[in-house]
Design a protein around this motif. Structure first.
Motif, PDB file in Angstrom:
ATOM      1  N   PHE A   1       0.858  -1.177   0.000  1.00  0.00           N
ATOM      2  CA  PHE A   1       0.000   0.000   0.000  1.00  0.00           C
ATOM      3  C   PHE A   1       0.893   1.226   0.000  1.00  0.00           C
ATOM      4  CE2 PHE A   1      -2.339  -3.590   1.234  1.00  0.00           C
ATOM      5  CZ  PHE A   1      -3.611  -3.397   0.709  1.00  0.00           C
ATOM      6  N   LEU A   2       0.916   1.908  -1.124  1.00  0.00           N
ATOM      7  CA  LEU A   2       1.983   2.845  -1.440  1.00  0.00           C
ATOM      8  C   LEU A   2       1.669   4.281  -1.007  1.00  0.00           C
ATOM      9  CD1 LEU A   2       2.773   1.521  -5.022  1.00  0.00           C
ATOM     10  CD2 LEU A   2       3.600   0.675  -2.816  1.00  0.00           C
TER      11      LEU A   2
ATOM     12  N   SER B   1       9.025  -8.212   7.558  1.00  0.00           N
ATOM     13  CA  SER B   1      10.051  -7.269   7.121  1.00  0.00           C
ATOM     14  C   SER B   1       9.453  -6.174   6.254  1.00  0.00           C
ATOM     15  CB  SER B   1      11.126  -8.016   6.312  1.00  0.00           C
ATOM     16  OG  SER B   1      12.002  -7.108   5.701  1.00  0.00           O
ATOM     17  N   ARG B   2       9.354  -4.964   6.807  1.00  0.00           N
ATOM     18  CA  ARG B   2       8.885  -3.830   6.013  1.00  0.00           C
ATOM     19  C   ARG B   2       9.889  -3.511   4.914  1.00  0.00           C
ATOM     20  NH1 ARG B   2       5.284   0.666   6.899  1.00  0.00           N
ATOM     21  NH2 ARG B   2       3.609  -0.115   8.181  1.00  0.00           N
ATOM     22  N   ASP B   3      11.154  -3.562   5.283  1.00  0.00           N
ATOM     23  CA  ASP B   3      12.215  -3.327   4.306  1.00  0.00           C
ATOM     24  C   ASP B   3      12.855  -4.674   3.993  1.00  0.00           C
ATOM     25  OD1 ASP B   3      13.693  -1.897   2.571  1.00  0.00           O
ATOM     26  OD2 ASP B   3      14.777  -0.729   4.070  1.00  0.00           O
TER      27      ASP B   3
ATOM     28  N   GLU C   1       6.382   4.259   5.349  1.00  0.00           N
ATOM     29  CA  GLU C   1       4.940   4.500   5.516  1.00  0.00           C
ATOM     30  C   GLU C   1       4.114   3.572   4.630  1.00  0.00           C
ATOM     31  OE1 GLU C   1       3.965   8.665   5.183  1.00  0.00           O
ATOM     32  OE2 GLU C   1       5.992   9.215   5.811  1.00  0.00           O
ATOM     33  N   ARG C   2       4.728   2.507   4.162  1.00  0.00           N
ATOM     34  CA  ARG C   2       4.102   1.611   3.197  1.00  0.00           C
ATOM     35  C   ARG C   2       3.690   0.304   3.871  1.00  0.00           C
ATOM     36  NH1 ARG C   2       7.563  -2.335  -0.320  1.00  0.00           N
ATOM     37  NH2 ARG C   2       7.832  -2.914   1.854  1.00  0.00           N
ATOM     38  N   PRO C   3       2.448   0.215   4.373  1.00  0.00           N
ATOM     39  CA  PRO C   3       2.004  -1.076   4.910  1.00  0.00           C
ATOM     40  C   PRO C   3       2.002  -2.131   3.808  1.00  0.00           C
ATOM     41  CG  PRO C   3       0.429   0.676   5.417  1.00  0.00           C
ATOM     42  CD  PRO C   3       1.390   1.224   4.413  1.00  0.00           C
TER      43      PRO C   3
ATOM     44  N   PHE D   1      -4.064   6.055   0.496  1.00  0.00           N
ATOM     45  CA  PHE D   1      -2.817   5.658  -0.148  1.00  0.00           C
ATOM     46  C   PHE D   1      -2.797   6.179  -1.579  1.00  0.00           C
ATOM     47  CE2 PHE D   1      -3.929   2.300   2.933  1.00  0.00           C
ATOM     48  CZ  PHE D   1      -2.835   2.400   3.786  1.00  0.00           C
ATOM     49  N   ASP D   2      -1.583   6.230  -2.147  1.00  0.00           N
ATOM     50  CA  ASP D   2      -1.437   6.678  -3.533  1.00  0.00           C
ATOM     51  C   ASP D   2      -1.609   5.540  -4.531  1.00  0.00           C
ATOM     52  OD1 ASP D   2      -0.555   9.644  -3.525  1.00  0.00           O
ATOM     53  OD2 ASP D   2       0.617   8.723  -1.926  1.00  0.00           O
TER      54      ASP D   2
END
Length: 240
Positions: free
Chosen positions: A129-130, A198-200, A223-225, A175-176
């Motif tokens: 989710f960007l 892992s988010r990253d 900030e990207r779930p 989200f965008d």
């Protein structure tokens, strides 16, 4: 095709297992009959103990007005449908969802790659989710995402289907956009995009590495779930 994507969070005090049981057995038979729904699919996390959400519900409509009528407009976290199964479904969500903690996106799906002829039932899916970088407009974000990043991401090893979802009302959207990458093999997904918690991530080779390096050009990465899960097809047009 227009779709409503809801990131689901269970009520306080409810286990993930109890949440899934209620969602599947009680709520799903109502939601799949909402007027205008032509496809309904769910995503269950592969590692619920490390997932940011308890699941994703995706309802597809051919007509954006029918979607808004059933599920509320873009900026409405809550909604109050007045009739039919949409009203019944809205009343039922209070039995298992933490409704205020449920982000969502209403958008138009663009199929960027499809090697499975639309058959995603049982596939593993990475939904991101960007959120755009600070100082970048939504329009500039979408242009970069679609023209620069997408040609890289669609060639990541193991990706058999790739969709992008662009919000229909970006000024009010949370989200965008949403990026959805499908894999037949969970290990290939983890290798390319990181494991559940892992988010990253730091892929070492190929298009996965190139895509990871490129996201810093347009995403607010922290900030990207995201959710890694397995898709379950609940309803397809023409099926009851």
């Amino acid at each position: 095709m227009y779709k409503h994507v809801a990131l689901l969070v269970r009520q306080d005090g409810m286990s993930h297992e109890a949440f899934v049981d209620y969602w599947q057995t009680e709520h799903t038979p109502i939601a799949r009959e909402i007027d205008g729904v032509v496809r309904y699919q769910q995503v269950l996390p592969t590692e619920p103990d490390h997932a940011e959400f308890d699941g994703i519900a995706e309802l597809y409509f051919e007509d954006i007005e029918k979607l808004y009528d059933a599920l509320g407009s873009e900026g409405s976290r809550d909604y109050d449908p007045e009739k039919g199964k949409a009203r019944e479904a809205r009343e039922d969500v209070d039995n298992f969802l933490a409704i205020e903690e449920r982000p969502r996106v209403i958008g138009e799906e663009i199929v960027q790659k499809d090697e499975v002829d639309g058959d995603t039932d049982g596939l593993y899916k990475h939904s991101a989710f960007l959120v755009r970088k600070e100082g970048m407009s939504h329009e500039a974000f979408v242009d970069y995402w679609q023209t620069e990043h997408t040609p890289i991401a669609r060639e990541i090893d193991g990706v058999v289907k790739y969709n992008t979802v662009i919000p229909t009302d970006p000024d009010n959207a949370e989200f965008d956009g949403v990026a959805e990458l499908y894999f037949e093999d969970l290990e290939k997904l983890y290798d390319a995009l990181g494991s559940e918690g892992s988010r990253d991530y730091d892929p070492e080779k190929g298009k996965a590495r190139e895509a990871r390096e490129d996201v810093d050009n347009f995403l607010a990465i922290d900030e990207r779930p995201r959710l890694i899960g397995r898709e379950r097809l609940v309803k397809r047009e023409g099926e009851r």
